[in-house]
Design an enzyme around this catalytic site. Structure first.
Site, PDB file in Angstrom:
ATOM      1  N   SER A  97       4.512  55.267 -59.184  1.00  0.00           N
ATOM      2  CA  SER A  97       3.146  54.822 -59.390  1.00  0.00           C
ATOM      3  C   SER A  97       3.009  53.367 -58.937  1.00  0.00           C
ATOM      4  CB  SER A  97       2.755  55.031 -60.857  1.00  0.00           C
ATOM      5  OG  SER A  97       1.354  54.988 -61.014  1.00  0.00           O
ATOM      6  N   HIS A 231       1.492  63.494 -63.452  1.00  0.00           N
ATOM      7  CA  HIS A 231       1.808  62.150 -62.989  1.00  0.00           C
ATOM      8  C   HIS A 231       3.240  61.743 -63.316  1.00  0.00           C
ATOM      9  CE1 HIS A 231       0.523  58.358 -61.313  1.00  0.00           C
ATOM     10  NE2 HIS A 231       0.931  57.705 -62.391  1.00  0.00           N
TER      11      HIS A 231
END
Length: 261
Positions: A97, A231
Site C-alpha cells: 500500500s 487489501h
C-alpha cells in the site's frame, strides 16, 4: 551504559537475522503499519533472502519521534540508512500500500544516486503512480478514520478497542494517510529494475487493472500476481507471496540483474 541507537537500529528490524543471505529484501509497511506486519513473511523466506523490515518513526518503539508526512521524505530517510547495506549485497524492495509508493521513490534514489539497480520492486496493494488519485481519509475526524481502519481490517483490533492505545497510534496513522494520499510523481517516471505488482482480487482500493498499470513504470520486466482476498491479502496468503518473491529473485539473480557502480 547503553550505546546510542544507530540509524540502522532505529530504522531496520531483522526478525530472522541472516548475515550469510545473498539478498536483502527491504520491506516497507502500509499507512499506519509497523514492522511487525512483516514478521510472518520474514519467517517464510528462504535462507538466501534476509528480510530487512523498516520501522517508520512515530510508532511503537519510535513513538517519541516525529512522524514523516511525505513519501519522498520517508524514502530519503530510508535511503540514507540503506546505502551501506546496498553497497554490500543485492537489494530488492517490497512495499505494501503506502509502502509501495515509498519503495518506488526508494528505488529511484538507489538507481539515480547510488548507481544500484534493485533486483525487483514488489508493489503490493497499490495502484500505479500514474493512476494515483487523491483521497481524503487523512482529513476525517477520529471516528471516521477508525471506521476506515476497521473496514480494511489491517490494524490490530486491540489497538482500535483500547482508547489509550488508539490515542497513541492515531497521529502516526493520520500522518501516513496524508503522505500516501498526497503522493505524486512525474508523469512517465520509470525504473530500470523489474516490477512485480501484487494485489488482492477483492481489494476495493485497487482494481486489478490499476495494479497492472505499474508496467508503465519500468524499463525492465513486469509481472502481475493476483491473490484471493482484499487489501490485506498478504496476511492470508503469506506462503504464496513468499513463493512469488523467491521465484522472481531467483530469476533476477540468474539474469545478473544487480548492478553496482
Amino acid at each position: 551504559m547503553a550505546l546510542p541507537a544507530t540509524g540502522e537500529s532505529r530504522w531496520f528490524r531483522r526478525f530472522h537475522p541472516n548475515p550469510e543471505a545473498d539478498i536483502s529484501l527491504v520491506c516497507l509497511p502500509h499507512a499506519g503499519g509497523t514492522a511487525s506486519f512483516y514478521f510472518p513473511l520474514s519467517e517464510l523466506l528462504p535462507s538466501t533472502v534476509e528480510a530487512v523490515v523498516v520501522q517508520y518513526p512515530g510508532r511503537q518503539d519510535r513513538l517519541s519521534e516525529p512522524c514523516v508526512e511525505s513519501v519522498p521524505e520517508m524514502a530519503r530517510a530510508v535511503f540514507d540508512v540503506l546505502k551501506p547495506l546496498a553497497a554490500k549485497r543485492p537489494v530488492a524492495l517490497f512495499g505494501h500500500s503506502m509502502g509501495a509508493a515509498v519503495g518506488f521513490e526508494l528505488a529511484m534514489l538507489l538507481e539515480r544516486e547510488l548507481g544500484t539497480t534493485p533486483l525487483a520492486l514488489f508493489a503490493s496493494a497499490r495502484s500505479a503512480p500514474s493512476l494515483q488519485r487523491g483521497r481524503d481519509i487523512h482529513r476525517l475526524d477520529d471516528a471516521g478514520l477508525v471506521a476506515e481502519l476497521r473496514r480494511l481490517s489491517g490494524t490490530d483490533a486491540q489497538i482500535l478497542d483500547e482508547r489509550e492505545l488508539l490515542q497513541l497510534a492515531l497521529p502516526s496513522i493520520r500522518s501516513d494517510y496524508k503522505a500516501s494520499e498526497t503522493y505524486q510523481t512525474e508523469p512517465g517516471t520509470a525504473l530500470r529494475c523489474d516490477i512485480v505488482a501484487l494485489t488482492g482480487e477483492a481489494d476495493d482500493h485497487v482494481s486489478v487493472e490499476e495494479a497492472a498499470s505499474w508496467r508503465e513504470h519500468t524499463a525492465g520486466s513486469f509481472d502481475l500476481r493476483v491473490f484471493p482476498g482484499g487489501h490485506f491479502y498478504v496476511a492470508e496468503h503469506g506462503t504464496a507471496v513468499a513463493a512469488a518473491i523467491t521465484d522472481t529473485l531467483s530469476a533476477a539473480r540468474t539474469r545478473g540483474g544487480q548492478t553496482i557502480g
